[in-house]
Scaffold this active site. Structure first.
Site, PDB file in Angstrom:
ATOM      1  CE1 TYR A 132      -3.175  -2.982   0.777  1.00  0.00           C
ATOM      2  CE2 TYR A 132      -4.444  -1.222   1.762  1.00  0.00           C
ATOM      3  CZ  TYR A 132      -4.362  -2.513   1.281  1.00  0.00           C
ATOM      4  OH  TYR A 132      -5.468  -3.326   1.323  1.00  0.00           O
ATOM      5  CE  LYS A 182       2.727 -17.497  -2.680  1.00  0.00           C
ATOM      6  NZ  LYS A 182       2.272 -18.884  -2.470  1.00  0.00           N
ATOM      7  CG  ASP A 215      -0.198 -20.154  -0.255  1.00  0.00           C
ATOM      8  OD1 ASP A 215       0.590 -20.046   0.707  1.00  0.00           O
ATOM      9  OD2 ASP A 215       0.132 -20.687  -1.338  1.00  0.00           O
ATOM     10  CG  ASP A 239      -7.559  -5.509   3.043  1.00  0.00           C
ATOM     11  OD1 ASP A 239      -8.442  -5.140   3.836  1.00  0.00           O
ATOM     12  OD2 ASP A 239      -7.736  -5.601   1.809  1.00  0.00           O
ATOM     13  CG  ASP A 243     -12.568  -8.556   4.412  1.00  0.00           C
ATOM     14  OD1 ASP A 243     -12.221  -7.665   5.221  1.00  0.00           O
ATOM     15  OD2 ASP A 243     -13.291  -8.320   3.412  1.00  0.00           O
TER      16      ASP A 243
HETATM   17  C1  IPM Z   1      -9.740  -2.033   5.289  1.00  0.00           C
HETATM   18  C2  IPM Z   1     -10.122  -1.617   3.894  1.00  0.00           C
HETATM   19  C3  IPM Z   1      -9.081  -0.701   3.293  1.00  0.00           C
HETATM   20  C4  IPM Z   1      -7.747  -1.436   3.282  1.00  0.00           C
HETATM   21  C5  IPM Z   1      -9.413  -0.205   1.885  1.00  0.00           C
HETATM   22  C6  IPM Z   1     -10.765   0.425   1.844  1.00  0.00           C
HETATM   23  C7  IPM Z   1      -8.370   0.697   1.325  1.00  0.00           C
HETATM   24  O1  IPM Z   1     -10.346  -2.728   3.090  1.00  0.00           O
HETATM   25  O2  IPM Z   1      -9.512  -1.157   6.134  1.00  0.00           O
HETATM   26  O3  IPM Z   1      -9.695  -3.236   5.551  1.00  0.00           O
HETATM   27  O4  IPM Z   1      -7.492  -2.249   2.402  1.00  0.00           O
HETATM   28  O5  IPM Z   1      -6.969  -1.179   4.190  1.00  0.00           O
HETATM   29 MN    MN Z   2     -10.331  -4.568   4.177  1.00  0.00          MN
END
Ligand code: IPM
Ligand code: MN
Ligand code: NAD
Length: 352
Positions: A132, A182, A215, A239, A243
């Site tokens: 990033y 990775k 992975d 990130d 999720d």
């Molecule tokens: C998060 C989000 C952000 C990230 C995006 C919106 C840039 O997905 O905070 O998890 O990837 O950091």
């Molecule tokens: Mn995210």
């Protein structure tokens, strides 16, 4: 003295969940002076900018920032996120993104038969560089040989601070660090990451260190989440993994995060892990749990540990007893859940 908190409701479900988070904090009686900023995609349409020039300087005047989410289908995502959220993390140097993934009692996790006690992971996501960094470019735009470059930047200083922090956090938990890289396919940045991780592990002999390829780690989160304590990962891997972590703990609406600079803890950004959820925005059905949990993390950062614990306990008790939002199998609205949490916080405050 009251704490100065900047509130950035943002886009989509952001304002809906932030309202409930503020309510829960107010119910603790902790004195906060709130300053709300209307930055986001509407601001972009009005002014051409997601937030006014110098907005990060304005934020620096606060003790904490409570954010909803950023992103609207009417603005390209890279424009909205690089106009607001990502500059906050980078310019304020909030290099550690802490994302707990814990299954609360009564929350239906996606993993059949998992006891809440089995799911207690803490993700430490490098939050200032890596994939990033924003380094890259486009060439020959619109031509058949068009090019897009996106360069990851890993610095020894950046790696040392985040890895050290992960090991220190593990010492106050179950004493295990898994570092996700990775470094089989990628030969440079993640290899440096592994080297710094090994050096850091040597300084922390009481902590078990494991390098796991990202992975395989994604699979292990599903097959054996109980084997994971602290997971430290790069910006992009953190990130994606969080999720997965969110869904293991009940859904996107439940997961919380704190963006911190532990070397200068005078400010932090607190936000749910989820985004602006345009598919459900405006319907009053978003789960405010991740926003409320993030507000509890904010109270902890502000030194209000007792209030933080009360908000967290209230959230856990409402998750168990209901009302719950649709994503958790209930039929409660965002406001009903928020009201129930605030009432439980207030009841807990009276008892204490
Ligand atoms: C998060 C989000 C952000 C990230 C995006 C919106 C840039 O997905 O905070 O998890 O990837 O950091
Ligand atoms: Mn995210
Ligand atoms: P998202 O997290 O917004 O939504 C993914 C799924 O989770 C959707 O089905 C959504 O309905 C559900 N969901 C999210 N929050 C929920 C909640 N509180 N309660 C119940 N369900 C919830 O991710 P996305 O769809 O990939 O992104 C939408 C927009 O948000 C994009 O513009 C993206 O760039 C942005 N985004 C912003 C942030 C942030 O500001 N921190 C984080 C992630 C995505």
């Amino acid at each position: 003295m009251s704490h100065r908190v900047a509130v950035l409701p943002g886009d989509g479900v952001g304002p809906e969940v932030v309202n409930e988070a503020v309510k829960a904090v107010e119910a603790t009686g902790v004195e906060i002076s709130w300053q709300v900023f209307d930055w986001g995609s509407d601001h972009y349409h009005r002014t051409g900018l997601m937030a006014p020039e110098g907005f990060t300087d304005e934020l620096e005047k606060h003790d904490a920032i409570l954010m909803g989410a950023v992103g609207d289908p009417s603005v390209p995502d890279h424009v909205s996120l690089w106009g607001l959220l990502l500059p906050i993390r980078q310019r304020l140097d909030l290099w550690a993104n802490l994302r707990p993934a814990r299954l609360l009692e009564g929350v239906p996790g996606v993993l059949e038969g998992r006891e809440p006690s089995e799911v207690d992971m803490l993700f430490v996501r490098e939050n200032s560089e890596g994939e990033y960094s924003g380094v890259g470019g486009r060439a020959h735009e619109g031509m058949s040989h068009e090019v897009g470059l996106e360069t990851s930047v890993f610095t020894r200083a950046g790696l040392e601070r985040v890895l050290e922090h992960a090991f220190v956090l593990a010492e106050s938990r179950r004493g295990q660090v898994v570092s996700a890289t990775k470094s089989n396919a990628s030969r440079y940045g993640y290899v440096l990451w592994d080297e710094v991780a090994t050096e850091t592990a040597e300084r922390h002999p009481g902590v078990t260190y494991e390098r796991v390829l990202v992975d395989a780690l994604a699979a292990r989160m599903i097959s054996n989440p109980g084997s994971l304590d602290v997971v430290v990962a790069s910006n992009l891997f953190g990130d994606i993994l969080t999720d997965i972590g969110a869904v293991i703990q009940g859904g996107m609406g439940v997961a919380a995060s704190a963006n911190l600079r532990p070397d200068r803890p005078d400010i932090g950004l607190f936000e749910p892990v989820h985004g602006s959820a345009p598919d459900i925005a405006g319907q009053g059905i978003a789960n405010p749990a991740g926003g409320i949990w993030s507000a509890a993390m904010m109270l902890e950062h502000l030194g209000e540990e007792a209030a933080a614990a009360r908000v967290h306990e209230a959230l856990a008790s409402v998750c168990k007893s209901g009302p719950r939002t649709r994503d958790l199998g209930g039929s409660g609205s965002t406001v009903e859940v928020g009201d129930a949490v605030a009432a439980a916080v207030a009841a807990g405050t009276e008892l204490s």
